[in-house]
Design a protein around this motif. Structure first.
Motif, PDB file in Angstrom:
ATOM      1  N   ALA A   1      -5.372   3.103  -2.315  1.00 42.31           N
ATOM      2  CA  ALA A   1      -5.322   2.868  -3.750  1.00 42.31           C
ATOM      3  C   ALA A   1      -5.516   4.143  -4.555  1.00 42.31           C
ATOM      4  N   SER A   2      -5.845   5.266  -3.888  1.00 47.82           N
ATOM      5  CA  SER A   2      -6.058   6.540  -4.567  1.00 47.82           C
ATOM      6  C   SER A   2      -4.918   7.521  -4.353  1.00 47.82           C
ATOM      7  N   LEU A   3      -3.858   7.122  -3.660  1.00 48.83           N
ATOM      8  CA  LEU A   3      -2.763   8.038  -3.352  1.00 48.83           C
ATOM      9  C   LEU A   3      -1.738   8.057  -4.475  1.00 48.83           C
ATOM     10  N   ASP A   4      -1.041   9.182  -4.557  1.00 49.10           N
ATOM     11  CA  ASP A   4       0.064   9.333  -5.499  1.00 49.10           C
ATOM     12  C   ASP A   4       1.348   8.900  -4.791  1.00 49.10           C
ATOM     13  N   TRP A   5       1.844   7.721  -5.159  1.00 49.05           N
ATOM     14  CA  TRP A   5       2.992   7.142  -4.475  1.00 49.05           C
ATOM     15  C   TRP A   5       4.316   7.510  -5.135  1.00 49.05           C
TER      16      TRP A   5
ATOM     17  N   LEU B   1      -0.430  -2.794  -2.565  1.00 46.80           N
ATOM     18  CA  LEU B   1      -0.099  -2.085  -1.334  1.00 46.80           C
ATOM     19  C   LEU B   1      -1.301  -1.992  -0.407  1.00 46.80           C
ATOM     20  N   SER B   2      -2.457  -1.607  -0.957  1.00 49.18           N
ATOM     21  CA  SER B   2      -3.650  -1.447  -0.126  1.00 49.18           C
ATOM     22  C   SER B   2      -4.151  -2.784   0.390  1.00 49.18           C
ATOM     23  N   VAL B   3      -4.125  -3.824  -0.446  1.00 49.08           N
ATOM     24  CA  VAL B   3      -4.597  -5.141  -0.024  1.00 49.08           C
ATOM     25  C   VAL B   3      -3.652  -5.740   1.002  1.00 49.08           C
ATOM     26  N   TYR B   4      -2.357  -5.454   0.897  1.00 53.79           N
ATOM     27  CA  TYR B   4      -1.410  -6.001   1.863  1.00 53.79           C
ATOM     28  C   TYR B   4      -1.724  -5.501   3.269  1.00 53.79           C
ATOM     29  N   PHE B   5      -2.043  -4.227   3.402  1.00 53.28           N
ATOM     30  CA  PHE B   5      -2.327  -3.684   4.726  1.00 53.28           C
ATOM     31  C   PHE B   5      -3.656  -4.173   5.271  1.00 53.28           C
TER      32      PHE B   5
END
Length: 501
Positions: free
Chosen positions: A113-117, A292-296
């Motif tokens: 959740a802290s990455l630059d996507w 994205l983070s919760v999906y993984f």
């Protein structure tokens, strides 16, 4: 993010830090994460210094223990085990990894959740979920976690050679019910043909002046195939490369066909048709950093497929563990942090605790969102007729009464949902769909809840800090009122006759 950080920094209290040691409260946020932390820089520096001093001593003691000859009373098996650790044949650690740890799971959610996507979703690209699996007889192909990670690294290198760009995305390591490992990769599938796409990328870089020499066409593995066909052929070649090389060596030594040849050929044929998958529907679920983070981590959150995080028996020996369960490539962390005063930090922590006590869920009956209490699945014990097992502090059971006292009680385990309290001690993190917007809302709430007396105290303290800073800047210019020798005489006089001073 810069605007949200500047807004909060302009309205924080001047009581943030007065120059002393101790915890310094801070708010750290990224595209989809808000974290409250209180790091102590001085304490960390002292801890790091002690670790640096102890490292040479530990290395010397370990080297002496490893290279020492056979000791008195040490049998040949123990001596061979110790020498195996010297040569690297036996791992130094005896720790067995059985499942994905809770700490690693929380760290993955926070980091993703802290990455630059932006590199992944540039030019309105549509990501897809790529799955890489192993065949039915997977143990000879991946005897340990290190081999599986080697296969994944080889895949990334061949991807760059075939498509001319580095693989960008995030990957997750899981296990199937049969124990076989598999990888989930979220990335943007490339267009064109393998090899030709890499040539086009290099030629475009040459035209832009980034490459001095004009590129030439190169033939890569599985040249000319589309992404799906190239993915199946390449992953099959990577998985079966080691076993095929081993069988070729055996046949060269013995002069006879390896008995595993027919079996592995059938496994290769099946794996070529069903060993990989590309799903754009799953990739479309990653619409923002939180999703994205919760999906993984959805399996860990809802306990639906927790078996995928349990390490099989074949990999539980020391040195055969899976290693990291997740990772990312081609993207970097994007965070901002603002230092807060203790009072502001407490206000923000309480606000986040109340905010995260409820979550918004979709109600399929009313076709609307509704707020419910935040809960999580946990395992509890249920005893027969509500009887809990008795506890005795004695190490031995004495007599018939003691035997009845320590009689085992039947236990049933159930999974229930219990309310969860976040930011219980002030520190913690939460994932959000739009973290910068939440930081701006917290800033407005912080300013709205400040009364006039608080603002007056803040202004007074701001003036004090300005005066103190000016005095510190002019400290070298101000002469001392007394010399050190004069101060020593005054102290001695106070000790001799306290009544005069």
């Amino acid at each position: 993010m810069d605007g949200a950080a500047a807004l909060l920094a302009d309205h924080v209290s001047p009581l943030a830090w007065l120059g002393g040691e101790g915890p310094r409260p801070r708010l750290v946020f990224g595209p989809g994460m808000v974290q409250l932390t209180r790091p102590d820089a001085a304490r960390r520096e002292r801890t790091a210094g002690r670790a640096r001093e102890a490292r040479p001593k530990d290395a010397t003691a370990l080297a002496a223990w490893l290279v020492e000859g056979q000791r008195d009373g040490e049998d040949d098996e123990a001596f061979g085990l110790r020498m195996g650790r010297v040569t690297g044949d036996v791992p130094l650690t005896e720790r067995e990894i059985t499942e994905w740890s809770r700490k690693s799971r929380a760290n993955m959610i926070k980091v993703l959740a802290s990455l630059d996507w932006s590199p992944l979703f540039a030019n309105f690209a549509l990501p897809a979920m790529t799955t890489l699996t192993y065949p039915g007889d997977w143990v000879p192909l991946a005897p340990d976690g290190r081999t599986a990670k080697k296969h994944l690294e080889t895949f990334f290198k061949r991807f760059e050679r075939a498509w001319g760009t580095e693989w960008v995305g995030v990957w997750k390591f899981e296990f199937q019910r049969r124990g076989a490992p598999h990888f989930h990769l979220l990335s943007v599938p490339p267009f064109g043909k393998a090899g030709e796409a890499a040539y086009d990328v290099r030629m475009a870089a040459h035209k832009r002046g980034e490459l001095a020499r004009k590129p030439r066409r190169r033939v890569v593995e599985n040249h000319g195939l589309g992404y799906k066909e190239w993915l199946s052929a390449t992953w099959t070649d990577i998985v079966f490369a080691d076993i095929e090389e081993d069988m070729a060596g055996v046949e060269a030594e013995t002069g006879h066909p390896d008995p595993r040849r027919d079996h592995m050929a059938e496994q290769r044929r099946r794996h070529l048709g069903a060993g990989t998958n590309v799903n754009w529907q799953e990739g479309a679920k990653a619409s923002d950093p939180k999703r994205l983070s919760v999906y993984f981590a959805k399996h860990g959150s809802f306990k639906a497929k927790e078996y995928q995080h349990v390490v099989p028996e074949e990999w539980r020996e020391p040195g055969k563990g899976p290693g990291r369960f997740w990772g990312y490539r081609g993207v970097e962390k994007l965070t901002r942090e603002v230092e807060l005063a203790p009072a502001d930090f407490q206000f923000v922590a309480r606000t986040m605790r109340r905010l995260r006590s409820r979550v918004k869920v979709w109600d399929p009956k009313t076709r609307k969102h509704r707020w419910v209490k935040a809960t999580r699945v946990t395992e509890v014990k249920r005893y027969a007729a509500g009887v809990r097992p008795a506890y005795s502090g004695y190490s031995e059971v004495i007599g018939l009464a003691g035997a009845q006292y320590m009689e085992p009680v039947k236990v049933k385990r159930r999974r229930v949902r219990r309310p969860v309290t976040r930011f219980a001690r002030g520190s913690g993190f939460a994932v959000e769909n739009n973290a910068p917007e939440l930081v701006e809302t917290l800033t407005r709430a912080l300013m709205a809840c400040r009364g006039p007396e608080v603002e007056q105290a803040h202004r007074t303290e701001r003036v004090r800090q300005i005066v103190r800073r000016r005095r510190l800047d002019r400290a070298d210019e101000i002469p001392l009122s007394r010399s050190p020798q004069e101060w020593d005489k005054i102290r001695q006089a106070r000790v001799t006759d306290p009544s005069k001073h």
